[in-house]
Scaffold this motif. Structure first.
Motif, PDB file in Angstrom:
ATOM      1  N   ASN A 137       0.821  -1.210   0.000  1.00 64.21           N
ATOM      2  CA  ASN A 137       0.000   0.000   0.000  1.00 64.21           C
ATOM      3  C   ASN A 137       0.853   1.258   0.000  1.00 64.21           C
ATOM      4  O   ASN A 137       0.494   2.256  -0.617  1.00 64.21           O
ATOM      5  CB  ASN A 137      -0.921   0.027   1.225  1.00 64.21           C
ATOM      6  N   MET A 153       2.510  -2.635  18.103  1.00 63.77           N
ATOM      7  CA  MET A 153       2.509  -2.490  16.639  1.00 63.77           C
ATOM      8  C   MET A 153       3.778  -1.750  16.187  1.00 63.77           C
ATOM      9  O   MET A 153       4.442  -2.132  15.231  1.00 63.77           O
ATOM     10  CB  MET A 153       1.269  -1.692  16.239  1.00 63.77           C
ATOM     11  N   ARG A 188      -0.670   7.364  15.839  1.00 65.10           N
ATOM     12  CA  ARG A 188      -0.775   5.928  15.599  1.00 65.10           C
ATOM     13  C   ARG A 188       0.473   5.486  14.853  1.00 65.10           C
ATOM     14  O   ARG A 188       0.988   6.240  14.021  1.00 65.10           O
ATOM     15  CB  ARG A 188      -1.988   5.631  14.721  1.00 65.10           C
ATOM     16  N   LEU A 208       2.106   4.881  10.033  1.00 60.61           N
ATOM     17  CA  LEU A 208       1.410   5.762   9.105  1.00 60.61           C
ATOM     18  C   LEU A 208       1.894   5.498   7.677  1.00 60.61           C
ATOM     19  O   LEU A 208       3.081   5.310   7.455  1.00 60.61           O
ATOM     20  CB  LEU A 208       1.674   7.227   9.475  1.00 60.61           C
ATOM     21  N   VAL A 209       0.971   5.488   6.744  1.00 58.16           N
ATOM     22  CA  VAL A 209       1.357   5.174   5.364  1.00 58.16           C
ATOM     23  C   VAL A 209       1.136   6.339   4.409  1.00 58.16           C
ATOM     24  O   VAL A 209       1.340   6.216   3.219  1.00 58.16           O
ATOM     25  CB  VAL A 209       0.589   3.940   4.820  1.00 58.16           C
TER      26      VAL A 209
END
Lengths: 159, 497
Positions: free
Chosen positions: B89, B276, B450, B453-454
């Protein structure tokens, strides 16, 4: 303006070349709130393709334009002269999308067709006609999230 | 001519042979450099937006073939399938919206003190770039390197890791399938870094060398270039004249990111994000939360929550969509994890969880259980004497946790490092947030963010040993140089006629 005040207007209902495009416009007209993040004057084309080859050759079987206006959305046949982007959809995807019964279900399925496109099951894509930054400023980033195309980070990856 | 070698690429989990690929030789590397250099003009014949549109088209091709690519990433990289989705992604969205980078390359007009606009800054591509990419991201980083160069108009050669070249080879073949214009100005080199780096350094056609590698390896590249320059010294004028030009070196290196958890946040949520941030891709990430620094008042509670989250992580077959932790990239990483934990034990460090390996004996299916090690704050004060786990990058699933007295102490601890890629802070105190923003020594500061992040707007880069040159950065911006153009024609032409 509150989301639930948005209205939809379909112009020239009988001018669509295909029945599937006509059905899709009627379907979209149910959910004008999907377009609420876009600024007034934003408009983009929905182009329906019967194959990937047709998409490569830029020859859709039908095309219509959605304009975000002050009241909600206006849907009219054909492509706009200066649309912001083209949302390309396979006919098979549209057939499934119009079967959905709730906005969330629609958004989820649209997201699936973007994330896992399949020539047989259905696919969507989009072609930007304006610069990404301009489109972000017009609210398309948020719109893409609401419409299920761009995912929230938590959806993309969670352990 | 050197004999062409075949490289065997094996499944990281099972060890099964996936494919064999012919390796480049010094001769073929030279030929590729020459070919790419000769074809760079094809890129310059298109403008930025044409190239951006072509990359967007390629992003569609990638998306329609995502499952093939994901399978390769999992097989040769050992990345869990759900992580491979994230990895793809990044690059698909990056390419789709790559015209966003135009803001860094747009010509700028400057107004002089007198109010005249005679100066323009134009951004010009440096020329042929060679990019060396790491093993832990079989597609996102090498393809980002290739795409960034294409976007700005540089010819580029990417050398993916020889441990996992198949995904990039597949991606390149997809570029061929869509007949990407000017593809002749891009190529891949499949060769071990040991000698390939020297070929790149010694070629005058290569203007930029960009690598994503360990900081020590990056420094070794500089040393090698220094040695090479020394060999080229001309003393015929009585002074040492170096006959070879500067190159642009662009290194993305190791991270030893601090993550600070203060006593005024939802600890369960932060612990979940912490896991994560720390254990994605089995912790084999440069930007991974490696040094966890926790306010003393919540230290015990937070540690307990973190352990609970860590123990939920499932490790095993990376093709299983429920697996969080895939096999380690190499035996060397397994060895490093063991060494770091054993070294910490010498400091009487408490091992909260993990510190067990799964080692079938070969080079495949190697695991190290997610591990949390307590490092006492007083051990960090003299960096040269601090445990390895604190002072070096743990490129695997071992993380340290350290108690801080207060915010000031937490910042001091975070800054006690040779690295400065990213740092993250969790707090609800708005005054503290400003202090963190100003005082944390890292190129990228995340506040209550968070992990993973993309977004295309997320920057790379680092300070200290994490990157060279220092600072947050976007690749396209680094691949061009600013050209100052003073055009006095409008004010002076009459005088000169």
């Amino acid at each position: 303006m509150l989301e639930n005040e948005l209205t939809s207007q379909i112009i020239d209902k009988d001018a669509y070349k295909t029945e599937i495009a006509k059905k899709y416009t009627l379907f979209l007209a149910q959910y004008p709130e999907i377009f609420s993040d876009l600024i007034f004057g934003s408009n983009f084309d929905f182009a329906l393709y019967d194959s990937l080859e047709a998409y490569d050759k830029e020859s859709p079987i039908d095309i219509f334009n959605v304009l975000r206006n002050r009241n909600g959305i206006e849907i009219k046949p054909g492509k706009a002269v200066d649309s912001d982007l083209e949302l390309a959809l396979s006919v098979n995807a549209v057939k499934k999308l119009i079967q959905t019964t709730a906005k969330q279900e629609y958004a989820q399925l649209l997201g699936t067709f973007y994330d896992d496109p399949d020539e047989v099951q259905g696919w969507i894509d989009f072609i930007l006609h304006k610069r990404t930054q301009t489109l972000i400023d017009m609210g398309y980033g948020k719109f893409a999230q609401t419409a299920g195309i761009l995912k929230d980070d938590d959806d993309i990856y969670s352990m | 001519m050197a004999k062409v070698q075949e490289l065997e690429i094996r499944n990281k989990y099972t060890g099964e042979l996936i494919d064999t690929v012919p390796a480049d030789t010094p001769e073929t590397v030279k030929e590729k450099i020459k070919k790419v250099d000769q074809n760079q003009h094809l890129l310059k014949e298109m403008d930025f937006f044409e190239r951006a549109q072509l990359l967007a088209k390629f992003a569609t091709k990638l998306r329609f073939n995502k499952s093939q690519l994901k399978d390769l990433v999992v097989a040769e990289g050992g990345l869990p399938i759900k992580y491979s989705e994230w990895e793809l992604n990044i690059v698909m969205n990056g390419f789709k919206f790559c015209d966003w980078y135009y803001q860094f390359l747009e010509e700028k007009s400057l107004t002089s003190i007198e109010g005249e606009q005679l100066v323009k800054i134009k951004y010009i591509p440096h020329g042929l770039a060679v990019c060396i990419s790491p093993r832990n991201t079989p597609i996102s980083l090498p393809l980002y390197q290739l795409g960034a160069n294409y976007l700005v108009g540089n010819g580029a050669i990417v050398k993916p890791s020889t441990a996992c070249p198949l995904t990039m080879l597949k991606a390149y073949s997809m570029m061929e399938e869509i007949e990407l214009p000017a593809l002749e100005a891009l190529d891949l080199v499949i060769a071990p870094g040991e000698w390939a780096v020297d070929e790149f350094l010694q070629s005058p056609l290569v203007k930029t060398l960009m690598t994503i590698t360990a900081s020590h390896t990056a420094k070794d590249i500089l040393v090698r270039y220094g040695r090479y320059l020394k060999k080229t010294v001309d003393k015929s004028m009585g002074v040492a004249m170096y006959t070879q030009p500067f190159k642009n070196f662009f290194f993305e290196c190791a991270g030893n990111d601090a993550g600070i958890v203060m006593d005024d946040v939802n600890l369960e949520k932060v612990a979940n994000w912490n896991v994560m941030a720390s254990f994605t891709n089995s912790g084999q990430q440069c930007f991974s939360m490696k040094r966890i620094i926790v306010h003393q008042d919540i230290y015990d509670e937070y540690t307990e929550l973190l352990i609970k989250e860590m123990e939920k992580l499932k490790y095993g077959d990376p093709t299983d969509p429920n697996v969080d932790i895939g096999p380690l990239g190499s035996r060397r990483i397994l060895m490093m994890m063991e060494v770091m934990v054993e070294d910490a034990k010498k400091y009487n460090a408490k091992i909260f969880t993990g510190a067990e390996k799964i080692d079938p004996g070969g080079d495949y299916g190697l695991f190290y259980k997610p591990t949390l090690v307590e490092i006492k704050p007083e051990l960090c004060e003299d960096l040269s004497k601090a445990p390895f786990l604190w002072r070096e990058e743990a490129f695997g699933p071992v993380r340290s946790i350290t108690k801080a007295k207060d915010m000031k102490d937490a910042i001091k601890l975070a800054n006690l490092s040779n690295y400065g890629m990213r740092a993250v802070v969790y707090t609800s105190n708005l005054n503290n947030i400003e202090v963190f923003k100003n005082q944390l020594e890292a190129a990228n500061i995340y506040i209550n963010a968070r992990p993973m992040l993309v977004d295309i707007t997320v920057s790379l880069g680092g300070i200290k040993d994490s990157a060279y040159p220092a600072g947050c950065k976007y690749y396209p911006q680094e691949l061009v140089y600013g050209k100052y153009i003073y055009d006095g024609t409008s004010v002076n032409l009459e005088k000169l006629k």
